[in-house]
Design a protein around this motif. Sequence first.
Motif, PDB file in Angstrom:
ATOM      1  N   ILE A 146       0.743  -1.112  -0.070  1.00  0.00           N
ATOM      2  CA  ILE A 146      -0.116  -0.108   0.001  1.00  0.00           C
ATOM      3  C   ILE A 146       0.821   1.272   0.021  1.00  0.00           C
ATOM      4  N   ASN A 149       2.901   1.468  -3.566  1.00  0.00           N
ATOM      5  CA  ASN A 149       1.924   1.536  -4.793  1.00  0.00           C
ATOM      6  C   ASN A 149       1.004   2.411  -4.547  1.00  0.00           C
ATOM      7  N   GLY A 150       0.587   2.870  -3.453  1.00  0.00           N
ATOM      8  CA  GLY A 150      -0.309   4.031  -3.154  1.00  0.00           C
ATOM      9  C   GLY A 150      -1.866   3.291  -3.298  1.00  0.00           C
ATOM     10  N   GLY A 151      -1.899   2.157  -2.936  1.00  0.00           N
ATOM     11  CA  GLY A 151      -3.410   1.477  -3.205  1.00  0.00           C
ATOM     12  C   GLY A 151      -3.274   0.282  -2.579  1.00  0.00           C
ATOM     13  N   TRP A 154      -5.539  -5.226  -4.510  1.00  0.00           N
ATOM     14  CA  TRP A 154      -6.913  -5.599  -4.379  1.00  0.00           C
ATOM     15  C   TRP A 154      -7.099  -7.176  -4.924  1.00  0.00           C
TER      16      TRP A 154
END
Length: 292
Positions: A146, A149-151, A154
């Motif tokens: 997170i 990668n900034g996310g 999922w």
Amino acid sequence: MDNYRLGIFYGLGAYLLWGVLPIYWKLLQHVEAMEILANRFLWSAVFVFLLLLATGKLNIFMQETKAIFSTKKTACCMVLAAIMISFNWGIFIWAVEAGRIVETSMGYYISPLMNVLFGVVFLRERLAKLQIAAVSCAAVGIGVIIVHNGGLPWVALTLPLTFAFYGLLKKIIIAQPMTSILLETLLISPLAAGYLYYLSINEGTVYQSCDMNTLLLLAGAGAVTATPMLLFTACARKLPLNIVGFLQYISPSISLMIGVLIYGEPFTGTTATAFGCIWAGLALFIWSQIRR
């Protein structure tokens, strides 16, 4: 001893087949993921129905189906289980086609730890200190991705999440594996058939332009779906759960090697750090199981 060896054989067969499954879906990369998923449900239903017919277990299927749909609770659980497995299968196929096999591998490494978490949240189970440490290590691994990668990763989270929900629902339903597989696929099959019909009158289905190899691969989706599940069931009946637990890490390990070595997916320093944290969590989890 014979039963033990047979159980190991079944278990290895199941997890080896699950491990190499990305190669099968890669062979169908020219077909849209949703169309593969629709075919997977339809052909799985056909394959399992023929198996039931060949083994003379169609009566058992009818009796168990009647029992499942005799109460609202078990009927709802079966419908929800079918929805969960459709999401799981669909995400996996899409991820393989999108070149994210490494991320699917991470998801299935996380899966046993997600089951532990579900046990606490839904079944009010208590965690030992080592299990708390194991889940925390996996959380750190996800946190690394997170931050970098900034996310959220999922795919790696949705696969174990949907499968954990699926497993939780299946605890409520008492049925033989073939009954369960056939019911789940039959429940989604009308939607799958409807989707293929929609494609046929609009964009066109792959059947309207495919070669024989593609047709055989789509038809074989039923066999590659049901066979490892049936092998796994036979394995679970003959082996202690701790041995089954060890064997389950074969398939994500194979998938990881396939993604990196065969399809050249990147395995960066960040990915290695995240995997390291998750593997550390798994080592703690396995050690807690051994101690128990």
